[in-house]
Every structure is written in structure tokens, then in C-alpha cells.
Design a protein around this motif. Structure first.
Motif, short mmCIF file in Angstrom:
data_model
loop_
_atom_site.label_atom_id
_atom_site.label_comp_id
_atom_site.label_asym_id
_atom_site.label_seq_id
_atom_site.Cartn_x
_atom_site.Cartn_y
_atom_site.Cartn_z
N ARG A 279 0.83 -1.21 0.00
CA ARG A 279 0.00 0.00 0.00
C ARG A 279 0.87 1.26 0.00
NH1 ARG A 279 -2.04 4.80 2.90
NH2 ARG A 279 -4.22 4.98 2.30
N THR A 280 1.96 1.24 0.76
CA THR A 280 2.86 2.39 0.82
C THR A 280 3.51 2.65 -0.53
OG1 THR A 280 3.30 1.93 3.16
CG2 THR A 280 4.87 3.34 2.01
N LEU A 281 3.90 1.58 -1.22
CA LEU A 281 4.49 1.73 -2.55
C LEU A 281 3.48 2.33 -3.51
CD1 LEU A 281 6.90 1.26 -4.43
CD2 LEU A 281 6.02 -1.05 -4.83
N THR A 282 2.23 1.89 -3.42
CA THR A 282 1.18 2.39 -4.31
C THR A 282 0.89 3.87 -4.07
OG1 THR A 282 0.13 0.22 -4.46
CG2 THR A 282 -1.24 2.11 -5.00
N VAL B 30 7.25 4.82 -2.62
CA VAL B 30 8.43 4.49 -1.80
C VAL B 30 8.32 3.05 -1.31
CG1 VAL B 30 9.72 5.04 0.30
CG2 VAL B 30 8.69 6.88 -1.07
N GLU B 31 9.39 2.32 -1.46
CA GLU B 31 9.42 0.93 -0.99
C GLU B 31 10.04 0.89 0.40
OE1 GLU B 31 10.68 -3.57 -2.47
OE2 GLU B 31 11.09 -1.82 -3.73
N VAL B 32 9.31 0.33 1.34
CA VAL B 32 9.83 0.17 2.70
C VAL B 32 9.93 -1.31 3.02
CG1 VAL B 32 8.84 2.38 3.46
CG2 VAL B 32 7.53 0.28 3.77
N SER B 33 10.68 -1.62 4.06
CA SER B 33 10.85 -3.02 4.46
C SER B 33 9.75 -3.41 5.44
CB SER B 33 12.21 -3.21 5.12
OG SER B 33 12.27 -4.46 5.79
N PRO B 34 9.23 -4.63 5.33
CA PRO B 34 8.27 -5.09 6.34
C PRO B 34 8.88 -5.12 7.74
CG PRO B 34 8.94 -6.91 4.91
CD PRO B 34 9.46 -5.66 4.30
N GLU B 35 10.21 -5.15 7.81
CA GLU B 35 10.88 -5.15 9.12
C GLU B 35 10.87 -3.77 9.78
OE1 GLU B 35 11.63 -8.07 10.38
OE2 GLU B 35 10.83 -8.81 8.48
N SER B 36 10.42 -2.76 9.05
CA SER B 36 10.28 -1.42 9.64
C SER B 36 8.82 -1.07 9.90
CB SER B 36 10.90 -0.36 8.74
OG SER B 36 10.17 -0.22 7.53
N VAL B 37 7.91 -1.99 9.56
CA VAL B 37 6.47 -1.76 9.74
C VAL B 37 6.01 -2.41 11.04
CG1 VAL B 37 4.17 -2.21 8.79
CG2 VAL B 37 6.07 -1.64 7.25
N MET B 38 5.25 -1.67 11.80
CA MET B 38 4.68 -2.16 13.05
C MET B 38 3.15 -2.07 12.95
SD MET B 38 5.39 -3.17 16.29
CE MET B 38 7.11 -2.66 16.43
N ILE B 39 2.46 -3.17 13.28
CA ILE B 39 1.00 -3.19 13.31
C ILE B 39 0.56 -2.96 14.76
CG2 ILE B 39 -1.08 -4.49 12.74
CD1 ILE B 39 0.75 -3.81 10.33
N ILE C 33 5.57 3.18 10.32
CA ILE C 33 6.81 2.86 9.61
C ILE C 33 7.93 3.56 10.36
CG2 ILE C 33 8.06 3.04 7.43
CD1 ILE C 33 5.25 3.15 6.06
N TRP C 34 8.94 2.79 10.76
CA TRP C 34 10.00 3.29 11.63
C TRP C 34 11.27 3.56 10.83
CZ3 TRP C 34 9.32 4.58 16.77
CH2 TRP C 34 8.00 4.40 17.21
N LEU D 207 6.03 12.40 3.96
CA LEU D 207 7.42 12.68 4.28
C LEU D 207 8.33 11.52 3.91
CD1 LEU D 207 6.11 15.09 5.90
CD2 LEU D 207 8.15 14.94 7.32
N LEU D 208 7.75 10.37 3.59
CA LEU D 208 8.56 9.26 3.09
C LEU D 208 9.23 9.61 1.76
CD1 LEU D 208 6.17 6.26 3.84
CD2 LEU D 208 8.44 6.60 4.84
N ASN D 209 8.70 10.62 1.07
CA ASN D 209 9.27 11.02 -0.21
C ASN D 209 10.56 11.83 -0.07
OD1 ASN D 209 5.94 11.19 -1.19
ND2 ASN D 209 7.41 9.94 -2.30
N PHE D 210 11.02 12.01 1.16
CA PHE D 210 12.26 12.75 1.40
C PHE D 210 13.26 11.79 2.06
CE2 PHE D 210 8.83 15.74 1.15
CZ PHE D 210 9.33 16.75 0.34
N PRO D 211 14.06 11.10 1.26
CA PRO D 211 14.96 10.07 1.79
C PRO D 211 15.95 10.60 2.82
CG PRO D 211 15.47 10.55 -0.51
CD PRO D 211 14.17 11.21 -0.20
N GLU D 212 16.25 11.90 2.77
CA GLU D 212 17.20 12.46 3.73
C GLU D 212 16.68 12.44 5.18
OE1 GLU D 212 15.72 16.07 1.26
OE2 GLU D 212 15.64 13.88 1.15
N LEU D 213 15.38 12.18 5.34
CA LEU D 213 14.80 12.09 6.68
C LEU D 213 14.63 10.65 7.17
CD1 LEU D 213 11.86 14.68 6.66
CD2 LEU D 213 14.17 15.00 7.55
N ARG D 214 14.85 9.66 6.33
CA ARG D 214 14.42 8.30 6.64
C ARG D 214 15.10 7.69 7.87
NH1 ARG D 214 11.66 5.55 7.15
NH2 ARG D 214 11.83 3.58 6.04
#
Length: 289
Positions: free
Chosen positions: A80-83, A87-96, A251-252, A220-227
Motif C-alpha cells: 500500500r505504501t508503494l502504491t 516508496v518501498e519500505v521493508s516489512p521489518e520497519s512496519v509495526m501493526i 513505519i519506523w 514525508l517518506l518522499n524525502f529520503p534524507e529524513l528516513r
């Protein structure tokens, strides 16, 4: 003990729940009530999502789940985040989590302490200030002005940062104003934050698809300098009318620091809510897919 009680005396409240309780009481008395006090969508959870939860129960998904969420649920958030952001994030940074508030709670608890300052939008969601005060940190309001279309001002926000600032909370699209901050203004803020590398950012983006009149949301995920210092809050409550399901995600940050923070949130989950119930997670997957 009295010191502990005093800390809890600093907790505020979300008055929308007081209004909800009163409206519910009046409805039970037979009154015809229109409740405008709480962020409840005006449609019901779509039927295919409800059916996914029912199927999960019938299939025997009744037990504990991992504290950070089922892998399948986290992978759904990745899709969903990519759509929505590209931005592609890792499932290891996602918390439910059980709603959006636990992310606020965890992030503010991590960075708030006596002597620290946390910036938050004003007007804004009341739990921001409540939790900041609970930690003993100083709540520093960032003015959200009508003349700016209820968007935050990068210049005003940056001017409020001091050596004591530990966390900056942003919310666009905003609650309660509906203001949407333009990408150019966000870019100015991000550029200015280069001078403040120790300030973490919590971006509350739970209203990301609720934009109108030609406005568009910029994550803000669109700004990699903050990730490496960005926490993004989102969830199912608003987009899919799943407020009562208590389903949120966050997303952490990337990197070693992000992994450290993520593990602390996982431990907080173990100590507090254990996990998010399985049927709701299967419903969440159906919602995204």
C-alpha cells in the motif's frame, strides 16, 4: 507513589469521546442524534473486509499473533505504501498496532522527558499535547494559521527548534482543520531540518487519502534524507471506516537507530497490548488488497 499519581494527573483527554458517551446515552433514550464530535466516517466498513474477518475466525485464527504484527499484514502495508507514495519500505520497519494512538504514545514516550521539548501542531489532535505533558517534556505549539490554509509554515516551525527539541510532530492532512501542506512547503522544512540532525520527526498521515478541492497529500517518506529519523503514522480507521477494529500501522526509521527504536516499540507492545488480534489483521489485508 504520590509522584506517580501526579504524572497521571498531567494526562489530558480527547473530548470527542466524552461527546460520544453523551451522544450514545441520548440515543439510548430514543433521541435522534447527529454526532459531529468524533472522527467516525459516514459509511460502514466495506462488506468484503467484514467477510475476511469472519473467514479468519472460521479458519481458526483465534490465537496470539507476533507483537509487531503478522508478516502478511506488514507486507500488505508495504504494498500500500508503494502504491500511495512510490516508496518501498521493508516489512521489518512496519509495526501493526491497535489504532493510531499507540504510535503517538510510543514515539512521544521515547523522546519526551523533563527538560526536553516536543513540537506539535496547534490546533491539533489533543492527544499530542496530553502525551507530551505526561512525559514531563515541554509542549511547544506550532501555530496552524487560517491565513496559511491551515497548513504549517516551514519558517515558523524551524524558528521554534532549540537545542532542547527532541521530536517534531507533523500532521497533514490535518485534524481538526483539514489543512493540507503543499510539497514545496514540506521541502523547505526538510531543507531546514538539515541543521537539526538530532530532531526526530513523527508524521501523522492517517488522513492521507482524504483530500479535496484539488489538494494532494505529500508523504514525508518522499524525502529520503529524513528516513533515518522519520516515524510515519497511518492506519485503517479513516480510509476504510475501521475505527472500531483498532487497526493502525507505523513505519519506523532506517538504519541502526531505527532498528533500535523498532525493537523498543515491540517490547512496549509485549508489555502492554501483546498483539493485534488476528481477525482484524486479516480484515486489514483484505482492505488493502
Amino acid at each position: 507513589m504520590l509522584h506517580t499519581i501526579a504524572a497521571f494527573d498531567r494526562l489530558g483527554e480527547e473530548n470527542a469521546f466524552a461527546v460520544l458517551a453523551r451522544a450514545t446515552t441520548l440515543a439510548h433514550q430514543g433521541r435522534d442524534i447527529i454526532n459531529l464530535g468524533i472522527g467516525q466516517p459516514d459509511f460502514k466498513t466495506p462488506q468484503h473486509i467484514v467477510e475476511a474477518a469472519i473467514k479468519a475466525l472460521r479458519d481458526g485464527h483465534h490465537g496470539y499473533t507476533p507483537a509487531n504484527g503478522l508478516l502478511a499484514t506488514r507486507e500488505a502495508v508495504v504494498r500500500r505504501t508503494l502504491t500511495t507514495t512510490g516508496v518501498e519500505v521493508s516489512p521489518e520497519s512496519v509495526m501493526i498496532l491497535p489504532g493510531g494512538k499507540p504510535t503517538m504514545f510510543a514515539a512521544i514516550l521515547m523522546f519526551g522527558e523533563p527538560g526536553a521539548e516536543i513540537l506539535y501542531p496547534d490546533p491539533g489532535f489533543p492527544i499530542y499535547r496530553s502525551m507530551i505533558e505526561f512525559t514531563g517534556a515541554a509542549p511547544i505549539p506550532v501555530p496552524i494559521r487560517e491565513e496559511n490554509g491551515f497548513a504549517f509554515s516551514a519558517e515558523e516551525t524551524l524558528a521554534l527548534i532549540t537545542p532542547k527539541t527532541r521530536l517534531l510532530i507533523l500532521n497533514s492532512p490535518a485534524n481538526p482543520t483539514g489543512g493540507v501542506t503543499a510539497r514545496d512547503e514540506i521541502a523547505k522544512l526538510v531543507k531546514g531540518l538539515e541543521k537539526h540532525p538530532e530532531v526526530a520527526i513523527l508524521s501523522d498521515e492517517i488522513y492521507d487519502v482524504m483530500t479535496y478541492d484539488g489538494e494532494t497529500h505529500c508523504s514525508l517518506l518522499n524525502f529520503p534524507e529524513l528516513r533515518d529519523r522519520l516515524i510515519v503514522l497511518n492506519g485503517w480507521s479513516k480510509t476504510w471506516a475501521m475505527t472500531g477494529w483498532r487497526m493502525g500501522w507505523s513505519i519506523w526509521p532506517n538504519g541502526e537507530k531505527g532498528a533500535y527504536l523498532y525493537d523498543k516499540v515491540r517490547k512496549l507492545a509485549v508489555n502492554c497490548w501483546s498483539c493485534v488480534n488476528a481477525p482484524s489483521q486479516y480484515a486489514g489485508i483484505a482492505a488493502i488488497d
